[in-house]
Design a protein around this motif. Structure first.
Motif, PDB file in Angstrom:
ATOM      1  N   GLN A   1     -20.177   5.095   5.407  1.00  0.00           N
ATOM      2  CA  GLN A   1     -21.272   5.123   4.445  1.00  0.00           C
ATOM      3  C   GLN A   1     -20.729   5.074   3.014  1.00  0.00           C
ATOM      4  OE1 GLN A   1     -23.985   8.343   5.108  1.00  0.00           O
ATOM      5  NE2 GLN A   1     -25.607   7.427   3.899  1.00  0.00           N
ATOM      6  N   ALA A   2     -19.589   5.713   2.807  1.00  0.00           N
ATOM      7  CA  ALA A   2     -18.959   5.701   1.486  1.00  0.00           C
ATOM      8  C   ALA A   2     -18.125   4.443   1.254  1.00  0.00           C
ATOM      9  CB  ALA A   2     -18.079   6.930   1.326  1.00  0.00           C
ATOM     10  N   LYS A   3     -18.085   3.546   2.264  1.00  0.00           N
ATOM     11  CA  LYS A   3     -17.321   2.293   2.208  1.00  0.00           C
ATOM     12  C   LYS A   3     -15.843   2.548   1.933  1.00  0.00           C
ATOM     13  CE  LYS A   3     -21.295  -0.503   0.818  1.00  0.00           C
ATOM     14  NZ  LYS A   3     -21.865  -1.458  -0.166  1.00  0.00           N
ATOM     15  N   HIS A   4     -15.308   3.560   2.614  1.00  0.00           N
ATOM     16  CA  HIS A   4     -13.902   3.895   2.441  1.00  0.00           C
ATOM     17  C   HIS A   4     -13.059   3.029   3.367  1.00  0.00           C
ATOM     18  CE1 HIS A   4     -10.212   6.290   2.113  1.00  0.00           C
ATOM     19  NE2 HIS A   4     -10.752   6.827   1.038  1.00  0.00           N
ATOM     20  N   HIS A   5     -11.951   2.511   2.838  1.00  0.00           N
ATOM     21  CA  HIS A   5     -11.133   1.562   3.598  1.00  0.00           C
ATOM     22  C   HIS A   5     -10.475   2.191   4.818  1.00  0.00           C
ATOM     23  CE1 HIS A   5      -7.964   3.584   1.268  1.00  0.00           C
ATOM     24  NE2 HIS A   5      -7.161   3.213   2.242  1.00  0.00           N
ATOM     25  N   SER A   6     -10.364   3.522   4.872  1.00  0.00           N
ATOM     26  CA  SER A   6      -9.613   4.157   5.951  1.00  0.00           C
ATOM     27  C   SER A   6     -10.291   4.053   7.310  1.00  0.00           C
ATOM     28  CB  SER A   6      -9.366   5.636   5.627  1.00  0.00           C
ATOM     29  OG  SER A   6     -10.575   6.358   5.572  1.00  0.00           O
ATOM     30  N   THR A   7     -11.534   3.597   7.354  1.00  0.00           N
ATOM     31  CA  THR A   7     -12.161   3.343   8.663  1.00  0.00           C
ATOM     32  C   THR A   7     -11.772   1.979   9.201  1.00  0.00           C
ATOM     33  OG1 THR A   7     -14.168   2.360   7.708  1.00  0.00           O
ATOM     34  CG2 THR A   7     -14.152   4.743   8.030  1.00  0.00           C
ATOM     35  N   GLU A   8     -11.282   1.108   8.330  1.00  0.00           N
ATOM     36  CA  GLU A   8     -10.981  -0.272   8.702  1.00  0.00           C
ATOM     37  C   GLU A   8      -9.485  -0.510   8.882  1.00  0.00           C
ATOM     38  OE1 GLU A   8     -13.272  -3.051   8.878  1.00  0.00           O
ATOM     39  OE2 GLU A   8     -14.742  -1.448   9.026  1.00  0.00           O
ATOM     40  N   LEU A   9      -8.694  -0.137   7.887  1.00  0.00           N
ATOM     41  CA  LEU A   9      -7.299  -0.546   7.823  1.00  0.00           C
ATOM     42  C   LEU A   9      -6.353   0.642   7.728  1.00  0.00           C
ATOM     43  CD1 LEU A   9      -7.704  -3.343   5.123  1.00  0.00           C
ATOM     44  CD2 LEU A   9      -7.624  -3.678   7.601  1.00  0.00           C
ATOM     45  N   HIS A  10      -5.170   0.473   8.295  1.00  0.00           N
ATOM     46  CA  HIS A  10      -4.060   1.382   8.044  1.00  0.00           C
ATOM     47  C   HIS A  10      -3.293   0.882   6.816  1.00  0.00           C
ATOM     48  CE1 HIS A  10      -4.091   3.941  11.659  1.00  0.00           C
ATOM     49  NE2 HIS A  10      -4.545   2.870  12.305  1.00  0.00           N
ATOM     50  N   THR A  11      -2.306   1.652   6.387  1.00  0.00           N
ATOM     51  CA  THR A  11      -1.452   1.155   5.310  1.00  0.00           C
ATOM     52  C   THR A  11      -0.632  -0.045   5.785  1.00  0.00           C
ATOM     53  OG1 THR A  11       0.224   2.803   5.894  1.00  0.00           O
ATOM     54  CG2 THR A  11      -1.275   3.362   4.105  1.00  0.00           C
ATOM     55  N   THR A  12      -0.298  -0.085   7.075  1.00  0.00           N
ATOM     56  CA  THR A  12       0.320  -1.277   7.670  1.00  0.00           C
ATOM     57  C   THR A  12      -0.759  -2.045   8.421  1.00  0.00           C
ATOM     58  OG1 THR A  12       2.520  -0.296   7.866  1.00  0.00           O
ATOM     59  CG2 THR A  12       2.025  -2.162   9.297  1.00  0.00           C
ATOM     60  N   VAL A  13      -0.919  -3.305   8.063  1.00  0.00           N
ATOM     61  CA  VAL A  13      -1.964  -4.156   8.637  1.00  0.00           C
ATOM     62  C   VAL A  13      -1.295  -5.333   9.337  1.00  0.00           C
ATOM     63  CG1 VAL A  13      -3.976  -5.593   8.140  1.00  0.00           C
ATOM     64  CG2 VAL A  13      -3.580  -3.489   6.826  1.00  0.00           C
ATOM     65  N   TYR A  14      -1.711  -5.589  10.584  1.00  0.00           N
ATOM     66  CA  TYR A  14      -1.112  -6.670  11.365  1.00  0.00           C
ATOM     67  C   TYR A  14      -1.946  -7.937  11.228  1.00  0.00           C
ATOM     68  CZ  TYR A  14       1.766  -2.983  13.258  1.00  0.00           C
ATOM     69  OH  TYR A  14       2.645  -1.933  13.369  1.00  0.00           O
ATOM     70  N   ARG A  15      -1.246  -9.041  11.060  1.00  0.00           N
ATOM     71  CA  ARG A  15      -1.863 -10.347  10.921  1.00  0.00           C
ATOM     72  C   ARG A  15      -1.213 -11.310  11.920  1.00  0.00           C
ATOM     73  NH1 ARG A  15      -5.795  -8.340   8.997  1.00  0.00           N
ATOM     74  NH2 ARG A  15      -6.358  -8.310   6.780  1.00  0.00           N
ATOM     75  N   PRO A  16      -1.824 -12.480  12.178  1.00  0.00           N
ATOM     76  CA  PRO A  16      -1.214 -13.414  13.135  1.00  0.00           C
ATOM     77  C   PRO A  16       0.203 -13.828  12.764  1.00  0.00           C
ATOM     78  CG  PRO A  16      -3.480 -14.054  12.664  1.00  0.00           C
ATOM     79  CD  PRO A  16      -3.147 -12.938  11.726  1.00  0.00           C
ATOM     80  N   TRP A  17       0.499 -13.821  11.466  1.00  0.00           N
ATOM     81  CA  TRP A  17       1.825 -14.251  11.008  1.00  0.00           C
ATOM     82  C   TRP A  17       2.841 -13.119  10.926  1.00  0.00           C
ATOM     83  CZ3 TRP A  17       2.438 -11.278   6.755  1.00  0.00           C
ATOM     84  CH2 TRP A  17       1.307 -10.948   6.007  1.00  0.00           C
ATOM     85  N   GLY A  18       2.408 -11.866  11.054  1.00  0.00           N
ATOM     86  CA  GLY A  18       3.306 -10.723  10.926  1.00  0.00           C
ATOM     87  C   GLY A  18       2.557  -9.484  10.498  1.00  0.00           C
ATOM     88  N   SER A  19       2.971  -8.868   9.391  1.00  0.00           N
ATOM     89  CA  SER A  19       2.305  -7.652   8.927  1.00  0.00           C
ATOM     90  C   SER A  19       2.585  -7.436   7.448  1.00  0.00           C
ATOM     91  CB  SER A  19       2.790  -6.432   9.719  1.00  0.00           C
ATOM     92  OG  SER A  19       4.162  -6.185   9.465  1.00  0.00           O
ATOM     93  N   TYR A  20       1.748  -6.588   6.846  1.00  0.00           N
ATOM     94  CA  TYR A  20       2.047  -6.112   5.496  1.00  0.00           C
ATOM     95  C   TYR A  20       1.787  -4.615   5.429  1.00  0.00           C
ATOM     96  CZ  TYR A  20      -2.984  -6.121   4.262  1.00  0.00           C
ATOM     97  OH  TYR A  20      -4.337  -5.882   4.209  1.00  0.00           O
ATOM     98  N   THR A  21       2.575  -3.931   4.588  1.00  0.00           N
ATOM     99  CA  THR A  21       2.437  -2.494   4.374  1.00  0.00           C
ATOM    100  C   THR A  21       2.182  -2.247   2.897  1.00  0.00           C
ATOM    101  OG1 THR A  21       3.948  -1.990   6.198  1.00  0.00           O
ATOM    102  CG2 THR A  21       3.556  -0.246   4.579  1.00  0.00           C
ATOM    103  N   VAL A  22       1.117  -1.510   2.597  1.00  0.00           N
ATOM    104  CA  VAL A  22       0.789  -1.193   1.211  1.00  0.00           C
ATOM    105  C   VAL A  22       1.688  -0.050   0.751  1.00  0.00           C
ATOM    106  CG1 VAL A  22      -1.003  -0.424  -0.380  1.00  0.00           C
ATOM    107  CG2 VAL A  22      -1.595  -1.961   1.508  1.00  0.00           C
ATOM    108  N   LEU A  23       2.498  -0.306  -0.259  1.00  0.00           N
ATOM    109  CA  LEU A  23       3.412   0.700  -0.809  1.00  0.00           C
ATOM    110  C   LEU A  23       2.795   1.443  -1.981  1.00  0.00           C
ATOM    111  CD1 LEU A  23       6.707  -1.420  -0.755  1.00  0.00           C
ATOM    112  CD2 LEU A  23       5.797   0.087   1.028  1.00  0.00           C
ATOM    113  N   GLU A  24       1.958   0.756  -2.762  1.00  0.00           N
ATOM    114  CA  GLU A  24       1.245   1.388  -3.865  1.00  0.00           C
ATOM    115  C   GLU A  24      -0.059   0.644  -4.083  1.00  0.00           C
ATOM    116  OE1 GLU A  24       1.703   2.639  -8.590  1.00  0.00           O
ATOM    117  OE2 GLU A  24       3.413   1.840  -7.486  1.00  0.00           O
TER     118      GLU A  24
END
Length: 472
Positions: free
Chosen positions: A351-374
């Motif tokens: 309800q608050a549209k917080h990203h933590s229900t959708e994504l982790h800090t590491t997100v997997y994609r078909p080509w590999g992954s990315y990790t949010v550092l900041e």
């Protein structure tokens, strides 16, 4: 016997580890295996040697599923069939689509074994024996389901009431019962005539489709339009326009509760749907005062707690009966008796549209992954890992520029009309509104740091012009 693995569901009661982009079937259990991997191994153990294993899952999970299967010995890629859903439509359409695929290739008599990917079963011999009994019932034209013998008055599961016996194989189904209150569940337990509804099924493809045509033609008819039964490729994305016309309904409501020729096989094997943190905590050994830990935890004057922390040290002092689950960007602290209420936390965050229900800090994609550092107001920093032979989409951004610095490997970079190699410790700059692409043509992982500068860093500020993975 052709297993059909249903891999979906949000697993909201296992937040913050289970999230929409990486839900419960992909969670690692204490032994290091995921629920999906365990389900696939169970399917291989009962399938005919040359039979395919069908997985029905969301389109966004297809590449994660293939990566998980790659580590399973004996699960050759040619046996892996993927039916990918662009939108979710519950279990009835998913199972019917798989049945249509099976019928077109193997005929009406081919049997389907439906296995949800979020179940834990450790007694494989007892599981095989139950499947053999279900096969006999399916051959006789029954729609078979597996009933778990209840061990407690559980209010979180649906129940099946058994009817007359069907030789040594099982019982007719008298009725399906919704999740009961505690008093009713206690009556079911003491009667001995009720089972937990496991959500696993076994039937002939032709039998299921014939029954569906009788009891829910409004579900079967549009489902036929979602799948290409004459398509040469085993794996396919279900047709979006057709899928939008299919009702969102479970197989229990659409078929099993309306059909007449139904059977239940009592399951003597251990079973859990790992539906809460309490269920997962039970898989971890307890110390002398009931504390359980997975990862780094220190207990002082504490009892009957469960702590899961893969990185940070969690110190629990003078507390009891708590569930403490730590991740990179979210921490859950809950009383053991309130573990079912975690779903309400997810609802509030949505309800608050917080990203933590959708994504982790590491997100997997078909080509590999990315990790949010900041992730700050004026910049965002990521670590990208691109798998060998993979390429990101040709894209641009309206509200941010980017700087790339290679940490390891060699990148083939396109910026505007220029294309060049970028090696370790070399960097480049991508101005705002400039077409760019990143590719790894080597046989080693490519790792780089991406620094974004601008006033907005959301994933919806990606304008894709070309994409190997169909995301344009």
């Amino acid at each position: 016997m052709i297993p059909v693995i249903l891999s979906g569901g949000a697993g909201t009661r296992l937040w913050p580890v289970s999230r929409r982009s990486y839900p419960k079937p992909f969670m690692s259990l204490p032994d290091g295996e995921t629920l999906l991997e365990k389900t696939a191994k169970r399917a291989l153990a009962v399938a005919d040697a040359a039979a395919p294993i069908i997985t029905v899952t969301a389109r966004d999970y297809g590449f994660i599923t293939r990566d998980a299967y790659a580590g399973i010995a004996g699960f050759a890629p040619e046996r892996q069939v993927m039916l990918l859903e662009p939108i979710a439509r519950n279990t009835a359409p998913a199972i019917l689509a798989a049945a249509l695929w099976v019928q077109a290739r193997y005929g009406d008599d081919a049997q389907i074994l439906v296995l949800p990917a979020d179940h834990l079963i450790r007694d494989l011999d007892a599981f095989k024996e139950a499947v053999q009994r279900a096969e006999r019932l399916a051959a006789d034209g029954y729609l078979g389901t597996f009933g778990v013998v209840p061990t407690r008055p559980e209010t979180g599961y649906g129940y099946i009431e058994r009817g007359p016996a069907l030789r040594e194989s099982g019982f007719e189904v008298a009725r399906f019962v919704e999740k009961p209150d505690l008093q009713t569940a206690q009556k079911y337990l003491s009667s001995g005539g009720f089972y937990w509804n496991s959500g696993m099924f076994c039937f002939r493809a032709g039998t299921l489709l014939d029954v569906a045509n009788q009891v829910c033609p409004e579900v079967l008819a549009p489902t036929r339009g979602t799948i290409q039964t004459d398509h040469d490729a085993a794996s396919q994305v279900l047709n979006l326009d057709a899928l939008k016309q299919v009702p969102d309904i479970s197989i229990d409501y659409a078929i099993m509760e309306r059909a007449t020729h139904r059977a239940v096989v009592p399951a003597a094997f251990d079973w859990s749907d790992i539906g809460s943190w309490n269920a997962l905590a039970d898989l971890v050994d307890a110390d002398e005062v009931g504390n359980r830990r997975l990862g780094n935890a220190v207990f002082v004057g504490a009892a009957r707690n469960y702590v899961q922390s893969p990185k940070r040290v969690i110190a629990a002092v003078g507390v009891s009966d708590l569930m403490i689950i730590d991740t990179d960007d979210a921490l859950l602290v809950a009383h053991r008796e309130q573990s079912q209420s975690v779903k309400q936390v997810v609802d509030a965050l949505k309800q608050a549209k917080h990203h933590s229900t959708e994504l982790h800090t590491t997100v997997y994609r078909p080509w590999g992954s990315y990790t949010v550092l900041e992730d700050a107001d004026d910049c965002k920093v990521k670590r990208l890992v691109v798998k060998p032979g993979h390429v990101l989409s040709l894209q641009k951004h309206h509200r941010r520029s980017e700087h790339w610095t290679v940490v390891s490997g060699t990148a083939l970079v396109r910026i505007g009309d220029q294309e060049f190699d970028l090696r370790q410790n070399q960097s480049c700059y991508i101005p705002i509104d400039t077409l760019h692409r990143l590719e790894n043509r080597t046989d080693q992982d490519l790792a780089l740091i991406e620094v974004q500068c601008g006033d907005y860093f959301g994933e919806d500020d990606i304008v894709r012009l070309e994409d190997r993975y169909g995301r344009v």
